[in-house]
Design a protein around this motif. Sequence first.
Motif, PDB file in Angstrom:
ATOM      1  N   VAL A 106       1.036  -1.069   0.085  1.00  0.00           N
ATOM      2  CA  VAL A 106       0.516  -0.045  -0.176  1.00  0.00           C
ATOM      3  C   VAL A 106       0.893   1.418   0.183  1.00  0.00           C
ATOM      4  O   VAL A 106       0.600   2.210  -0.699  1.00  0.00           O
ATOM      5  CB  VAL A 106      -1.137  -0.132   1.013  1.00  0.00           C
ATOM      6  CG1 VAL A 106      -1.528   1.591   1.019  1.00  0.00           C
ATOM      7  CG2 VAL A 106      -1.967  -1.088   1.599  1.00  0.00           C
ATOM      8  N   ARG A 107       2.664   1.102   0.519  1.00  0.00           N
ATOM      9  CA  ARG A 107       2.991   2.155   0.539  1.00  0.00           C
ATOM     10  C   ARG A 107       3.315   2.654  -0.838  1.00  0.00           C
ATOM     11  O   ARG A 107       3.772   3.231  -1.305  1.00  0.00           O
ATOM     12  CB  ARG A 107       4.583   2.096   1.280  1.00  0.00           C
ATOM     13  CG  ARG A 107       4.872   3.149   1.329  1.00  0.00           C
ATOM     14  CD  ARG A 107       6.710   2.628   1.995  1.00  0.00           C
ATOM     15  NE  ARG A 107       7.642   3.384   2.473  1.00  0.00           N
ATOM     16  CZ  ARG A 107       8.240   3.589   2.815  1.00  0.00           C
ATOM     17  NH1 ARG A 107       8.477   2.619   3.598  1.00  0.00           N
ATOM     18  NH2 ARG A 107       9.581   4.713   2.993  1.00  0.00           N
ATOM     19  N   THR A 108       3.398   1.807  -1.506  1.00  0.00           N
ATOM     20  CA  THR A 108       3.472   1.728  -3.095  1.00  0.00           C
ATOM     21  C   THR A 108       2.765   2.403  -3.748  1.00  0.00           C
ATOM     22  O   THR A 108       2.898   3.538  -4.666  1.00  0.00           O
ATOM     23  CB  THR A 108       4.122   0.605  -3.577  1.00  0.00           C
ATOM     24  OG1 THR A 108       5.496  -0.566  -3.053  1.00  0.00           O
ATOM     25  CG2 THR A 108       4.796   0.971  -5.061  1.00  0.00           C
ATOM     26  N   LEU A 109       1.194   1.942  -3.104  1.00  0.00           N
ATOM     27  CA  LEU A 109       0.517   2.659  -3.820  1.00  0.00           C
ATOM     28  C   LEU A 109       0.114   4.456  -3.185  1.00  0.00           C
ATOM     29  O   LEU A 109      -0.046   5.353  -4.226  1.00  0.00           O
ATOM     30  CB  LEU A 109      -1.451   2.461  -3.772  1.00  0.00           C
ATOM     31  CG  LEU A 109      -0.849   0.976  -4.518  1.00  0.00           C
ATOM     32  CD1 LEU A 109      -2.342   0.209  -3.563  1.00  0.00           C
ATOM     33  CD2 LEU A 109      -1.371   0.785  -5.437  1.00  0.00           C
ATOM     34  N   ILE A 110       0.531   4.853  -2.387  1.00  0.00           N
ATOM     35  CA  ILE A 110       0.928   5.770  -0.999  1.00  0.00           C
ATOM     36  C   ILE A 110       1.560   6.680  -2.697  1.00  0.00           C
ATOM     37  O   ILE A 110       1.749   8.120  -3.180  1.00  0.00           O
ATOM     38  CB  ILE A 110       0.860   6.177  -0.344  1.00  0.00           C
ATOM     39  CG1 ILE A 110       0.041   5.523   0.313  1.00  0.00           C
ATOM     40  CG2 ILE A 110       1.043   7.294   0.490  1.00  0.00           C
ATOM     41  CD1 ILE A 110      -0.474   5.133   1.528  1.00  0.00           C
ATOM     42  N   LYS A 111       3.125   5.774  -2.813  1.00  0.00           N
ATOM     43  CA  LYS A 111       4.022   6.635  -3.274  1.00  0.00           C
ATOM     44  C   LYS A 111       3.527   7.219  -5.088  1.00  0.00           C
ATOM     45  O   LYS A 111       3.610   8.098  -5.804  1.00  0.00           O
ATOM     46  CB  LYS A 111       5.079   5.801  -3.553  1.00  0.00           C
ATOM     47  CG  LYS A 111       6.526   6.990  -3.923  1.00  0.00           C
ATOM     48  CD  LYS A 111       7.151   6.641  -3.744  1.00  0.00           C
ATOM     49  CE  LYS A 111       8.615   7.102  -5.016  1.00  0.00           C
ATOM     50  NZ  LYS A 111       9.153   7.871  -5.679  1.00  0.00           N
ATOM     51  N   ALA A 112       2.210   6.293  -5.542  1.00  0.00           N
ATOM     52  CA  ALA A 112       2.169   5.759  -6.907  1.00  0.00           C
ATOM     53  C   ALA A 112       1.499   7.426  -7.220  1.00  0.00           C
ATOM     54  O   ALA A 112       1.103   8.334  -8.048  1.00  0.00           O
ATOM     55  CB  ALA A 112       1.809   5.077  -7.354  1.00  0.00           C
ATOM     56  N   ASP A 113       0.282   7.764  -5.576  1.00  0.00           N
ATOM     57  CA  ASP A 113      -0.698   8.851  -6.230  1.00  0.00           C
ATOM     58  C   ASP A 113       0.292   9.831  -5.684  1.00  0.00           C
ATOM     59  O   ASP A 113       0.013  11.447  -6.758  1.00  0.00           O
ATOM     60  CB  ASP A 113      -1.299   8.484  -4.418  1.00  0.00           C
ATOM     61  CG  ASP A 113      -2.682   7.651  -4.775  1.00  0.00           C
ATOM     62  OD1 ASP A 113      -2.723   7.161  -5.566  1.00  0.00           O
ATOM     63  OD2 ASP A 113      -2.976   7.329  -3.122  1.00  0.00           O
ATOM     64  N   PHE A 114       1.457   9.980  -5.387  1.00  0.00           N
ATOM     65  CA  PHE A 114       1.830  11.607  -5.119  1.00  0.00           C
ATOM     66  C   PHE A 114       2.704  11.638  -6.561  1.00  0.00           C
ATOM     67  O   PHE A 114       2.532  12.718  -7.160  1.00  0.00           O
ATOM     68  CB  PHE A 114       3.133  11.578  -4.272  1.00  0.00           C
ATOM     69  CG  PHE A 114       2.680  12.006  -3.043  1.00  0.00           C
ATOM     70  CD1 PHE A 114       2.705  13.161  -2.615  1.00  0.00           C
ATOM     71  CD2 PHE A 114       2.363  10.910  -2.008  1.00  0.00           C
ATOM     72  CE1 PHE A 114       1.936  13.597  -1.325  1.00  0.00           C
ATOM     73  CE2 PHE A 114       1.573  11.614  -0.409  1.00  0.00           C
ATOM     74  CZ  PHE A 114       1.965  12.691  -1.067  1.00  0.00           C
ATOM     75  N   ASP A 115       3.168  10.337  -7.259  1.00  0.00           N
ATOM     76  CA  ASP A 115       3.759  10.799  -8.611  1.00  0.00           C
ATOM     77  C   ASP A 115       2.736  11.675  -9.725  1.00  0.00           C
ATOM     78  O   ASP A 115       3.196  12.239 -10.576  1.00  0.00           O
ATOM     79  CB  ASP A 115       4.322   9.384  -9.145  1.00  0.00           C
ATOM     80  CG  ASP A 115       5.544   8.873  -8.133  1.00  0.00           C
ATOM     81  OD1 ASP A 115       6.159   9.506  -7.732  1.00  0.00           O
ATOM     82  OD2 ASP A 115       5.637   7.819  -8.454  1.00  0.00           O
ATOM     83  N   ARG A 116       1.826  10.999  -9.707  1.00  0.00           N
ATOM     84  CA  ARG A 116       0.462  11.226 -10.414  1.00  0.00           C
ATOM     85  C   ARG A 116       0.374  12.766 -10.235  1.00  0.00           C
ATOM     86  O   ARG A 116       0.183  13.549 -11.261  1.00  0.00           O
ATOM     87  CB  ARG A 116      -0.612  10.200 -10.206  1.00  0.00           C
ATOM     88  CG  ARG A 116      -0.925   9.442 -11.463  1.00  0.00           C
ATOM     89  CD  ARG A 116      -2.556   9.198 -11.519  1.00  0.00           C
ATOM     90  NE  ARG A 116      -2.625   8.519  -9.580  1.00  0.00           N
ATOM     91  CZ  ARG A 116      -2.025   7.071  -9.130  1.00  0.00           C
ATOM     92  NH1 ARG A 116      -1.665   6.304 -10.089  1.00  0.00           N
ATOM     93  NH2 ARG A 116      -2.302   6.560  -8.606  1.00  0.00           N
ATOM     94  N   ALA A 117      -0.163  13.170  -8.617  1.00  0.00           N
ATOM     95  CA  ALA A 117      -0.479  14.804  -8.568  1.00  0.00           C
ATOM     96  C   ALA A 117       0.936  15.606  -9.493  1.00  0.00           C
ATOM     97  O   ALA A 117       0.630  16.640 -10.464  1.00  0.00           O
ATOM     98  CB  ALA A 117      -0.106  14.633  -6.986  1.00  0.00           C
ATOM     99  N   PHE A 118       2.465  14.955  -9.249  1.00  0.00           N
ATOM    100  CA  PHE A 118       3.419  15.700  -9.548  1.00  0.00           C
ATOM    101  C   PHE A 118       3.683  15.532 -10.975  1.00  0.00           C
ATOM    102  O   PHE A 118       4.250  16.975 -12.097  1.00  0.00           O
ATOM    103  CB  PHE A 118       4.361  15.141  -8.930  1.00  0.00           C
ATOM    104  CG  PHE A 118       4.953  15.409  -7.628  1.00  0.00           C
ATOM    105  CD1 PHE A 118       4.444  17.371  -7.443  1.00  0.00           C
ATOM    106  CD2 PHE A 118       4.911  15.029  -6.766  1.00  0.00           C
ATOM    107  CE1 PHE A 118       4.501  17.540  -6.526  1.00  0.00           C
ATOM    108  CE2 PHE A 118       5.058  14.896  -5.164  1.00  0.00           C
ATOM    109  CZ  PHE A 118       5.348  16.798  -5.072  1.00  0.00           C
ATOM    110  N   GLU A 119       2.876  15.321 -12.059  1.00  0.00           N
ATOM    111  CA  GLU A 119       2.308  14.987 -13.322  1.00  0.00           C
ATOM    112  C   GLU A 119       1.556  16.565 -13.580  1.00  0.00           C
ATOM    113  O   GLU A 119       2.322  16.932 -14.965  1.00  0.00           O
ATOM    114  CB  GLU A 119       1.808  13.640 -14.057  1.00  0.00           C
ATOM    115  CG  GLU A 119       2.530  13.026 -13.869  1.00  0.00           C
ATOM    116  CD  GLU A 119       2.095  11.448 -14.366  1.00  0.00           C
ATOM    117  OE1 GLU A 119       0.928  11.600 -14.993  1.00  0.00           O
ATOM    118  OE2 GLU A 119       2.566  10.158 -13.921  1.00  0.00           O
ATOM    119  N   ALA A 120       0.824  16.880 -12.857  1.00  0.00           N
ATOM    120  CA  ALA A 120       0.053  18.734 -13.048  1.00  0.00           C
ATOM    121  C   ALA A 120       0.322  19.169 -12.396  1.00  0.00           C
ATOM    122  O   ALA A 120       0.088  20.495 -12.932  1.00  0.00           O
ATOM    123  CB  ALA A 120      -1.292  17.699 -13.211  1.00  0.00           C
TER     124      ALA A 120
END
Length: 387
Positions: free
Chosen positions: A276-290
């Motif tokens: 789930v930690r990996t999913l939390i990190k992926a949320d941020f990665d997506r946010a930083f695309e925008a």
Amino acid sequence: MVVRLRAAGAVLLGKTNTDEFAMGSSTENSAFFATHNPWDLERVPGGSSGGSAAAVAADECLAALGTDTGGSVRQPASLCGIVGLKPTYGRISRYGLIAYASSLDQVGTLTKDVADAALLLEVLAGRDPRDSTSADVAVPRYTAGLAKGVRGLRLGVIREWLEHPGLDSGVAVALQEAMKTLMALGAEVQDVTLPHSDYALPVYYLIAPAEASSNLARYDGVAYGFRASGAVDIWELFARTRGVGFGAEVKRRIMLGTYALSAGYYDQYYKKAQQVRTLIKADFDRAFEAVDVVVGPTSPVPAFKLGERVDDPLQMYLADIFTISVNLAGLPAISVPCGFADDLPVGIQFIGRPWDEATLLRVAYAYEHATSWHTRKPKILTVAGKP
Ligand code: GLN
């Protein structure tokens, strides 16, 4: 850190109070005494670096250091009305530190303003051969880039955090005002979403205690740390040393962590938490695309009363809901004063891309210079209420 600070001409005044092994959000888990908040002596300064935050807020020193595993630099900074910077995981050497949760721990700074945070980071950041987790990433001159402004920068406000039921209404208002100020300065503000936000707290309270239980295993009274007297054999020495040497919260975490790592539960708890930690990190990665910087509150509430949460670990853990996901994702973040709620300081949190402390500091500096919150000082009273 001490070596680097001394080499840069800093004068070190002493050590500050903290929760035992940095486990806590109020400094009430200190093995010495509870630190009081300079803004209201009946309230906590936050934690675990509450001693550092209170000392800076009370003008006892220019700046202080802390460690931030789940918010322990940013949350006390917010509650004491000062600036707290947690750099990217690996930015500052941890040589000489006592490990709490090794995949999350990072040194941070507590300062009166953003320029001081930039100055300290310039001195502290960079590869250290004595810490294999310190990264070999170039350290920019943070102080040189501070005044570039925010025009054209994209800021993303975390919807889940602003709509969180635990968010104090005074904190929410201060935050909305701060966003207006940033827009007036030319920043482009939009919403971002971190869909796995709700899992950050349970994930953190599996991973951090698991790593802590492993790190604190060295405190057995034999080669490292405190040793209890009077034991007749080695088993009694272990049991007595750990029984007497650790406080209640530390024992609770050791038990939680040992359980989460034990055969049969490892996959169910520890491994699941890592996934789930990996999913939390992926949320941020997506946010930083925008967007370039993600924004939210630092603490859901202003400073709470001493004694109010200390007997209720779950309430205490909630103090970190907006800071821990940043550690789980390894990102840099800074808390800056953004107003008051019930006469108590409130902090706004800016979160950046890995290694991009420069943009964070730039946004924080622009905001700070458009406001005067950081110039307010607590009236220092004695416990009896006298000046
Ligand atoms: N309050 C959190 C905890 O108790 C974070 C502490 C920290 O960052 N050291 O684990």
